[in-house]
Design a protein around this motif. Sequence first.
Motif, PDB file in Angstrom:
ATOM      1  N   GLU A 108       0.859  -1.099   0.041  1.00  0.00           N
ATOM      2  CA  GLU A 108       0.026   0.029   0.064  1.00  0.00           C
ATOM      3  C   GLU A 108       0.756   1.332  -0.055  1.00  0.00           C
ATOM      4  O   GLU A 108       0.297   1.971  -0.629  1.00  0.00           O
ATOM      5  N   ILE A 125      -6.189  -8.652  -2.197  1.00  0.00           N
ATOM      6  CA  ILE A 125      -5.726  -7.639  -1.031  1.00  0.00           C
ATOM      7  C   ILE A 125      -5.424  -8.561   0.151  1.00  0.00           C
ATOM      8  O   ILE A 125      -6.068  -9.495   0.614  1.00  0.00           O
ATOM      9  N   GLU A 127      -4.796  -8.009   3.768  1.00  0.00           N
ATOM     10  CA  GLU A 127      -4.801  -6.827   4.605  1.00  0.00           C
ATOM     11  C   GLU A 127      -3.923  -7.037   5.839  1.00  0.00           C
ATOM     12  O   GLU A 127      -3.700  -8.068   6.219  1.00  0.00           O
ATOM     13  N   ASP A 128      -3.560  -5.915   6.458  1.00  0.00           N
ATOM     14  CA  ASP A 128      -2.899  -5.868   7.700  1.00  0.00           C
ATOM     15  C   ASP A 128      -1.573  -6.655   7.408  1.00  0.00           C
ATOM     16  O   ASP A 128      -1.046  -7.336   8.546  1.00  0.00           O
ATOM     17  N   TYR A 129      -0.663  -6.451   6.455  1.00  0.00           N
ATOM     18  CA  TYR A 129       0.488  -7.084   6.041  1.00  0.00           C
ATOM     19  C   TYR A 129       1.228  -6.105   5.239  1.00  0.00           C
ATOM     20  O   TYR A 129       0.910  -5.742   4.121  1.00  0.00           O
ATOM     21  N   GLU A 132      -1.338  -2.876   9.735  1.00  0.00           N
ATOM     22  CA  GLU A 132      -1.644  -1.375   9.524  1.00  0.00           C
ATOM     23  C   GLU A 132      -1.294  -0.782   8.178  1.00  0.00           C
ATOM     24  O   GLU A 132      -1.513   0.264   7.932  1.00  0.00           O
ATOM     25  N   SER A 133      -1.180  -1.900   7.251  1.00  0.00           N
ATOM     26  CA  SER A 133      -1.113  -1.603   5.909  1.00  0.00           C
ATOM     27  C   SER A 133      -1.538  -2.828   5.149  1.00  0.00           C
ATOM     28  O   SER A 133      -2.140  -3.721   5.712  1.00  0.00           O
ATOM     29  N   SER A 134      -1.456  -2.789   3.837  1.00  0.00           N
ATOM     30  CA  SER A 134      -1.889  -3.989   2.942  1.00  0.00           C
ATOM     31  C   SER A 134      -1.043  -4.276   1.563  1.00  0.00           C
ATOM     32  O   SER A 134      -0.194  -3.543   1.458  1.00  0.00           O
ATOM     33  N   TYR A 135      -1.234  -5.342   1.250  1.00  0.00           N
ATOM     34  CA  TYR A 135      -0.315  -5.925   0.065  1.00  0.00           C
ATOM     35  C   TYR A 135      -1.431  -6.184  -0.962  1.00  0.00           C
ATOM     36  O   TYR A 135      -2.245  -6.982  -0.810  1.00  0.00           O
ATOM     37  N   TYR A 136      -0.862  -5.646  -2.053  1.00  0.00           N
ATOM     38  CA  TYR A 136      -1.769  -5.788  -3.324  1.00  0.00           C
ATOM     39  C   TYR A 136      -1.402  -6.648  -4.296  1.00  0.00           C
ATOM     40  O   TYR A 136      -0.051  -6.557  -4.783  1.00  0.00           O
TER      41      TYR A 136
END
Length: 143
Positions: A108, A125, A127-129, A132-136
């Motif tokens: 993110e 997505i 989430e929380d990876y 407090e962020s995300s990986y897309y």
Amino acid sequence: MVNIKNIDSKDFSNFIHMKLREYNDSNSPHHKAYRKEGEIKVLNFIAEDNGKCIGGIIAEAYWGWLNIEYLWVDENFRNNGIGNELLKKVENIAIQNGCRKSQLFTFEFQAKAFYQKYGYRIAGILEDYPPESSYYWMFKNLE
């Protein structure tokens, strides 16, 4: 009795990777064919300014897909079109080599908006990876 223990060894890592490849090759003609000579097109490009690396892209093309591993531009040269030039360069060569789609992963806080600007859509997505962020996981139709 089976003994399971921690092992920190590059040889062990290579061994497990080789065993997984053997399994994949025996169960998927695509996996076996992809390692044949010429099946993988490596697309690595550097952007330089006065002989100094200011950016680059590392990608591979196979199975009709462009797989972008890394795209980086030095902070002092961002927002000058260099990332776009690198991306377009590999996409065009991938298309010439029969690729119809492209995929990549980005955090993110990295370049999600950049890739969306150039037509990439979110496929998944995580989430929380990191926390407090995300990986897309993102993709784009090149046709």
